[in-house]
Motif scaffolding. Structure first.
Motif, PDB file in Angstrom:
ATOM      1  N   GLN A   1     -42.036 -47.370  28.642  1.00  0.00           N
ATOM      2  CA  GLN A   1     -42.555 -46.177  27.962  1.00  0.00           C
ATOM      3  C   GLN A   1     -42.038 -45.997  26.530  1.00  0.00           C
ATOM      4  OE1 GLN A   1     -40.308 -43.110  27.705  1.00  0.00           O
ATOM      5  NE2 GLN A   1     -41.801 -42.511  26.133  1.00  0.00           N
TER       6      GLN A   1
ATOM      7  N   ALA B   1     -40.009 -39.916  32.095  1.00  0.00           N
ATOM      8  CA  ALA B   1     -40.905 -40.783  31.321  1.00  0.00           C
ATOM      9  C   ALA B   1     -42.330 -40.245  31.339  1.00  0.00           C
ATOM     10  CB  ALA B   1     -40.860 -42.202  31.876  1.00  0.00           C
TER      11      ALA B   1
ATOM     12  N   VAL C   1     -47.528 -40.675  27.299  1.00  0.00           N
ATOM     13  CA  VAL C   1     -47.881 -41.039  28.671  1.00  0.00           C
ATOM     14  C   VAL C   1     -48.957 -40.098  29.194  1.00  0.00           C
ATOM     15  CG1 VAL C   1     -47.063 -41.337  31.043  1.00  0.00           C
ATOM     16  CG2 VAL C   1     -45.582 -41.979  29.126  1.00  0.00           C
TER      17      VAL C   1
END
Length: 512
Positions: free
Chosen positions: A192, A300, A306
């Motif tokens: 990530q 994350a 994301v």
């Protein structure tokens, strides 16, 4: 290797199961064996899986052989590189390398009923025969990539987590992560920070508990080296805790509500957005799928680069991945964390038994074996980590060692029988064992938890998990019960009419 070389035992695979079998064979005084490995080094799944963040979710001191303790584990939960180094160490410590033949993938195994032995063909073009075959290929050895329309036309990079392409640089790329299993929750936080955009396509959210990982201190390691019993005590404590936990999974799934609260709190600490939290909250009982451990997965997912799509991958259109809910995302790379062929192991297509059919054909209705080891119609063939030997909350090394006990007694029984002999499990014994296993399975969380997991086969039957404690399995596999087997021998039989007076032919005879 000489053509048609004959050996006592052929072991297939050099992961934990295969190396453990090799050590046990030597301890039993059997040195006439080979370990056939398809890759160029030992290690099994811990060789193949080298993706970023790859680590074990079982404590190090429990995820190792009892006969080969490691006082120098660097962390409570070890990474892939440390486990692979441990397996290399075991290989050298027990002098296994002379028995191992690398780059020798088994292409086919045929049972020769006249000679009572297995004929094995390898990718090298060699043929050898063995009295006994021990298949230790493991259920997590053959990656599964779903058949997705349009995937062949994707112009970017595609690979499975178990076949990570370390030459491909993900930095600055738009990446689609397919799946939310044990591999995915380790990959996501590892990549990530480097990718431009990470899209996680999630069919079913997992339950994720905090990962209580830490470095094992120098004084701790010194203590385990100087006083080995302290390492054994640590292992014993870890074992005991998990033994006590099993009851909730196998008999009282409703008691798992408190564990769900811990998992929800783990999520709430990192996920503040109610909409995202709703996407990530499972609708099934914790434990129905494997409980995952991570303290970095949820943080994350909360990062701005994301995106979580609560839907599985449906198709690929050029460089666009399309989810089942219609969400479209343009990406540069697709990473599949979609698991392995567990209930349809490819090795089963390469084993041809006494009736001339493959193990895959024999198991068409679902995998079945006697005590997780032997199958009807396949004499002198055993599997390590066979049907219904998996665990959902403890170390598979415990189950492997139990199966090695069974293997050792199996070979002792053949030695006591003397001469050319084979043991084939009786169909009645196999069916009785599996009826008991499936009856116990009915009340477990794996059958009542309300999820569709990789533990289930195409018929919806759980042929993967052991519905009890590792101690119960060890007692069940301590020794071979000959009443559950047919003893098969080669006898001299009179030749067929017209073959000449006194002519004889060898034929297999089943001794009740």
């Amino acid at each position: 290797m000489a053509e048609h070389e004959h050996i006592r035992v052929a072991v297939i695979g050099s992961g934990f199961g295969g190396l453990g079998a090799a050590v046990r064979l030597r301890r039993e005084g059997i040195t006439d064996f080979v370990v056939l490995e398809r890759a160029d080094s030992v290690g099994g799944t811990w060789r193949d899986n080298s993706y970023p963040g790859c680590a074990c979710d079982v404590p190090s001191h429990l995820y190792s052989f009892s006969f080969a303790p490691n006082p120098d584990w660097p962390r409570t939960f070890s990474g892939q590189e440390h486990i692979r180094a441990y397996l290399e160490h075991v290989t050298d410590t027990f002098g296994l390398r002379p028995h191992i033949r690398l780059n020798h993938e088994v292409k086919m195994m045929h049972w020769d009923g006249d000679e009572l032995r297995w004929e094995i063909e390898t990718a090298q073009g060699d043929t050898l025969t063995a009295d006994v075959v021990v298949s230790a290929t493991g259920p997590l050895s053959d990656p599964k990539i779903p058949d997705i329309p349009g995937l062949d036309g994707f112009p970017g990079k595609v690979f499975h987590s178990a076949q990570w392409d370390h030459d491909y640089d993900l930095r600055g790329k738009r990446v689609a992560m397919i799946g939310t299993g044990a591999s995915a929750i380790q990959i996501v936080p590892s990549i990530q920070p480097d990718v431009a955009k990470l899209t996680l396509l999630q069919r079913t959210p997992p339950w994720v508990m905090p990962r209580m990982d830490r470095a094992i201190t120098g004084p701790e390691r010194w203590l385990h080296r100087q006083l080995p019993f302290t390492g054994k005590a640590r292992r014993g404590l870890l074992f005991g805790i998990r033994e006590l936990q099993v009851t909730a999974f196998t008999k009282h799934p409703n008691q798992l509500g408190a564990v769900e609260s811990i998992a929800k709190a783990n999520m709430a600490r990192a996920i503040k957005d109610p909409a995202l939290r709703a996407k990530l909250t499972p609708s099934y009982r914790i434990g129905c799928k494997r409980i995952l451990l991570s303290s970095s997965y949820y943080p994350a997912l909360a990062k701005p680069n994301v995106d979580v799509v609560a839907s599985g991958l449906k198709e690929v259109r050029g460089s666009t991945v399309v989810a089942a809910d219609g969400t479209e995302t343009e990406v540069d790379a697709i990473v599949f964390g979609t698991g392995f062929h567990v209930t349809d192991m490819p090795i089963a297509q390469r084993v041809v038994g006494a009736d001339g059919i493959t193990l895959a054909e024999a198991w068409k209705g679902g995998m079945e074996s006697l005590r997780g080891a032997t199958a009807v119609g396949f004499p002198n063939w055993m599997t390590i980590i066979g049907p219904n030997t998996g665990l959902g909350n403890s170390s598979m090394i415990l189950m492997i060692e139990s199966q090695l006990n069974y293997m050792a007694d199996y070979l002792r029984q053949l030695r006591v029988l003397g001469g050319k002999a084979a043991l084939g499990p009786r169909a009645s014994a196999v069916h009785a064992w599996n009826r008991r296993v499936q009856d116990r399975m009915k009340r477990t969380v794996w059958n009542t938890g309300g999820c569709d997991s990789w533990y289930l086969d195409a018929n919806g039957r759980n042929t993967t998990i052991w519905p009890g404690t590792p101690s119960e399995f060890r007692r069940a596999t301590r020794e071979v019960n000959l009443a559950e087997y047919e003893v098969i021998r080669v006898r001299a039989a009179e030749g067929k009419a017209g073959a000449g007076a006194g002519a004889e032919a060898e034929a297999a005879e089943v001794v009740a």
